[in-house]
Design a protein around this motif. Structure first.
Motif, mmCIF file in Angstrom:
data_model
loop_
_atom_site.group_PDB
_atom_site.id
_atom_site.type_symbol
_atom_site.label_atom_id
_atom_site.label_comp_id
_atom_site.label_asym_id
_atom_site.label_seq_id
_atom_site.Cartn_x
_atom_site.Cartn_y
_atom_site.Cartn_z
ATOM 1 N N GLU A 154 3.837 5.492 -5.980
ATOM 2 C CA GLU A 154 3.708 5.409 -7.436
ATOM 3 C C GLU A 154 2.661 6.385 -7.974
ATOM 4 O OE1 GLU A 154 4.896 0.646 -7.940
ATOM 5 O OE2 GLU A 154 2.826 1.327 -8.162
ATOM 6 N N THR A 155 1.597 6.593 -7.210
ATOM 7 C CA THR A 155 0.515 7.467 -7.667
ATOM 8 C C THR A 155 0.604 8.877 -7.073
ATOM 9 O OG1 THR A 155 -0.919 6.682 -5.871
ATOM 10 C CG2 THR A 155 -1.065 5.526 -7.988
ATOM 11 N N GLY A 156 1.526 9.079 -6.134
ATOM 12 C CA GLY A 156 1.651 10.387 -5.495
ATOM 13 C C GLY A 156 0.483 10.727 -4.599
ATOM 14 N N SER A 157 -0.180 9.704 -4.059
ATOM 15 C CA SER A 157 -1.357 9.927 -3.206
ATOM 16 C C SER A 157 -0.946 10.079 -1.750
ATOM 17 C CB SER A 157 -2.329 8.734 -3.331
ATOM 18 O OG SER A 157 -2.693 8.508 -4.675
ATOM 19 N N PRO A 158 -1.429 11.112 -1.064
ATOM 20 C CA PRO A 158 -1.120 11.266 0.359
ATOM 21 C C PRO A 158 -1.581 10.036 1.144
ATOM 22 C CG PRO A 158 -2.082 13.274 -0.506
ATOM 23 C CD PRO A 158 -2.241 12.234 -1.574
ATOM 24 N N LEU A 159 -0.779 9.644 2.123
ATOM 25 C CA LEU A 159 -1.052 8.449 2.921
ATOM 26 C C LEU A 159 -1.629 8.882 4.274
ATOM 27 C CD1 LEU A 159 -0.774 5.368 3.239
ATOM 28 C CD2 LEU A 159 1.599 5.744 3.973
ATOM 29 N N PRO A 180 7.144 6.905 -10.054
ATOM 30 C CA PRO A 180 6.581 5.710 -10.690
ATOM 31 C C PRO A 180 7.369 4.437 -10.398
ATOM 32 C CG PRO A 180 6.690 7.535 -12.243
ATOM 33 C CD PRO A 180 7.475 7.948 -11.033
ATOM 34 N N ASN A 181 8.646 4.575 -10.053
ATOM 35 C CA ASN A 181 9.481 3.414 -9.758
ATOM 36 C C ASN A 181 10.265 3.644 -8.456
ATOM 37 O OD1 ASN A 181 9.094 1.767 -12.307
ATOM 38 N ND2 ASN A 181 9.828 3.700 -13.183
ATOM 39 N N PRO A 182 9.575 3.593 -7.322
ATOM 40 C CA PRO A 182 10.250 3.858 -6.045
ATOM 41 C C PRO A 182 11.229 2.756 -5.679
ATOM 42 C CG PRO A 182 8.028 3.073 -5.656
ATOM 43 C CD PRO A 182 8.137 3.288 -7.136
ATOM 44 N N SER A 183 12.311 3.121 -5.042
ATOM 45 C CA SER A 183 13.306 2.149 -4.592
ATOM 46 C C SER A 183 12.815 1.472 -3.321
ATOM 47 C CB SER A 183 14.635 2.839 -4.314
ATOM 48 O OG SER A 183 14.502 3.756 -3.234
ATOM 49 N N THR A 184 13.435 0.359 -2.984
ATOM 50 C CA THR A 184 13.084 -0.357 -1.758
ATOM 51 C C THR A 184 13.317 0.531 -0.541
ATOM 52 O OG1 THR A 184 13.707 -2.458 -2.795
ATOM 53 C CG2 THR A 184 13.561 -2.417 -0.392
ATOM 54 N N GLU A 185 14.402 1.299 -0.573
ATOM 55 C CA GLU A 185 14.727 2.183 0.545
ATOM 56 C C GLU A 185 13.673 3.279 0.712
ATOM 57 O OE1 GLU A 185 16.798 1.343 -1.896
ATOM 58 O OE2 GLU A 185 18.058 -0.057 -0.749
ATOM 59 N N GLU A 186 13.196 3.812 -0.422
ATOM 60 C CA GLU A 186 12.183 4.865 -0.383
ATOM 61 C C GLU A 186 10.890 4.343 0.220
ATOM 62 O OE1 GLU A 186 10.118 8.098 -3.475
ATOM 63 O OE2 GLU A 186 11.570 6.604 -4.202
ATOM 64 N N VAL A 187 10.497 3.139 -0.181
ATOM 65 C CA VAL A 187 9.284 2.519 0.361
ATOM 66 C C VAL A 187 9.454 2.241 1.853
ATOM 67 C CG1 VAL A 187 7.803 0.478 0.289
ATOM 68 C CG2 VAL A 187 8.610 1.504 -1.844
ATOM 69 N N ALA A 188 10.618 1.727 2.226
ATOM 70 C CA ALA A 188 10.873 1.389 3.627
ATOM 71 C C ALA A 188 10.834 2.628 4.521
ATOM 72 C CB ALA A 188 12.224 0.686 3.754
ATOM 73 N N PHE A 246 0.832 -1.211 0.000
ATOM 74 C CA PHE A 246 0.000 0.000 0.000
ATOM 75 C C PHE A 246 0.866 1.260 0.000
ATOM 76 C CE2 PHE A 246 0.981 -0.653 4.418
ATOM 77 C CZ PHE A 246 0.888 0.571 5.053
ATOM 78 N N VAL A 247 2.042 1.178 0.630
ATOM 79 C CA VAL A 247 2.969 2.315 0.641
ATOM 80 C C VAL A 247 3.550 2.527 -0.759
ATOM 81 C CG1 VAL A 247 5.128 3.213 1.589
ATOM 82 C CG2 VAL A 247 3.526 1.986 3.071
ATOM 83 N N ARG A 248 3.902 1.438 -1.408
ATOM 84 C CA ARG A 248 4.453 1.535 -2.758
ATOM 85 C C ARG A 248 3.446 2.151 -3.726
ATOM 86 N NH1 ARG A 248 8.688 -0.517 -5.443
ATOM 87 N NH2 ARG A 248 9.363 -1.657 -3.583
ATOM 88 N N VAL A 249 2.179 1.737 -3.626
ATOM 89 C CA VAL A 249 1.145 2.305 -4.495
ATOM 90 C C VAL A 249 0.968 3.793 -4.219
ATOM 91 C CG1 VAL A 249 -1.332 2.286 -5.020
ATOM 92 C CG2 VAL A 249 -0.078 0.123 -4.840
#
Length: 334
Positions: free
Chosen positions: A226-231, A295-303, A220-223
């Motif tokens: 990718e979409t630039g949606s506030p979490l 559109p292509n976040p790294s693993t570190e960015e998601v973490a 859900f964080v990656r999506v």
């Protein structure tokens, strides 16, 4: 375990029964009213399940012809087409959404209600799942409790294989929890309400503490990136009290549940039925976390964003557990 105590909280509060304007509160009205004899929207889960069980029992005891008709009818409801655009269906969904919050005494606590922009699509991540995520469903636009006019709940596909429940939940605005639906609805301007821990949390659910299964949930964080949606972090207090329940313990149960991707358990509500108890539920909505689109976040960015989200969930729990009557409750993050 999370063990923090914060005395008092200053978030805005919106209640399913009444709205009192304050300097920091946006007034939101829901039509559900405490004591209203027709405020039975919460039975959107219990009644369809009870009706399905009843028809199955009738089919077992009736003559073969009647049994075939009943089973054929249930199969049609299970596999036949159902549209969220149906005029009568949407009327039923709106009725359920209008009265559910009042019956459950749903209180929505906003950290910053003015931070929401209806022109944006948000990833609203609500925890925990419990037996049925009443709090998450209460955030749908049909309830009027959120300052957003377009929203969908991403739900387990098992719901859409159950007669009657499949129809009601579709008309309310629930859709199967697939990545394709998730991305497409965000791009179409809908805010998506997800329960990241999912039914996996039922495996570890306890009456002594709250459980969220988040450490391995990064999708859900990656999506969101990718979409630039506030979490938006959300925590729901009191859902465990909507039903009584029993489930086996031990490693075998855990392994079987993981293999089936479903946690079998026995649950019951009013008079032993699947109709939930009328129990107060407090939904705490945190401040939207702004997300830079990639559109292509790294693993570190998601973490990194995932860690921030976990921290915010812990903070919401610690800050609001006293104010919501859950001072002795602990949080376990798995």
């Amino acid at each position: 375990m999370v063990r923090r105590t914060v005395e008092g909280s200053r978030g805005s509060v919106v209640t399913g029964e009444e709205r009192e304007p304050t300097p920091e509160t946006v007034v939101v009205k829901a039509n559900g009213r405490s004591g209203d004899p027709v405020a039975g929207g919460d039975d959107a889960v219990g009644v369809p399940i009870a009706l399905t069980v009843f028809l199955c029992l009738v089919a077992l005891y009736c003559r073969s012809t009647v049994s075939l008709w009943i089973m054929g009818f249930l199969l049609l409801l299970t596999f036949g087409p159902v549209s969220d655009k149906s005029k009568y269906g949407r009327a039923i969904g709106s009725f359920v959404g209008r009265y559910s919050p009042g019956h459950f005494h749903v209180n929505v606590h906003f950290e910053d209600v003015k931070a929401f922009d209806d022109s944006k699509s948000y990833v609203i991540a609500a925890e925990p799942h419990s037996i049925f995520p009443v709090g998450a469903v209460s955030l749908l636009n049909i309830t009027g409790l959120m300052p957003l006019t377009k929203s969908k709940v991403l739900a387990s596909t098992a719901i859409f294989c159950t007669p009657f429940l499949r129809q009601v939940t579709t008309w309310m605005g629930l859709v199967p929890a697939t990545r394709k639906n998730f991305v497409n609805y965000l791009k179409a301007g809908y805010s998506c309400i997800v329960i990241p821990g999912g039914v996996q949390e039922i495996i570890y659910m306890s009456k002594d503490y709250e459980v969220v299964y988040l450490k391995k949930r990064h999708g859900f964080v990656r999506v969101a990136i990718e979409t630039g949606s506030p979490l938006v972090p959300v925590f729901c207090f009191g859902q465990n009290k909507a039903f009584n329940w029993w489930k086996p313990g031990g490693k075998l149960y855990v392994h079987l549940s993981r293999a089936m991707r479903f946690a079998p358990l026995v649950f019951w509500g009013v008079l032993g039925s699947p109709i939930p108890y009328r129990s107060p539920i407090h939904v705490v909505v945190g401040k939207p976390m702004e997300v830079k689109q990639n559109p292509n976040p790294s693993t570190e960015e998601v973490a990194e964003l995932h860690a921030q989200f976990l921290s915010n969930v812990e903070t919401l729990f610690s800050k609001y557990k006293d104010a919501t009557g859950n001072a002795g409750t602990e949080l376990m993050i798995l």
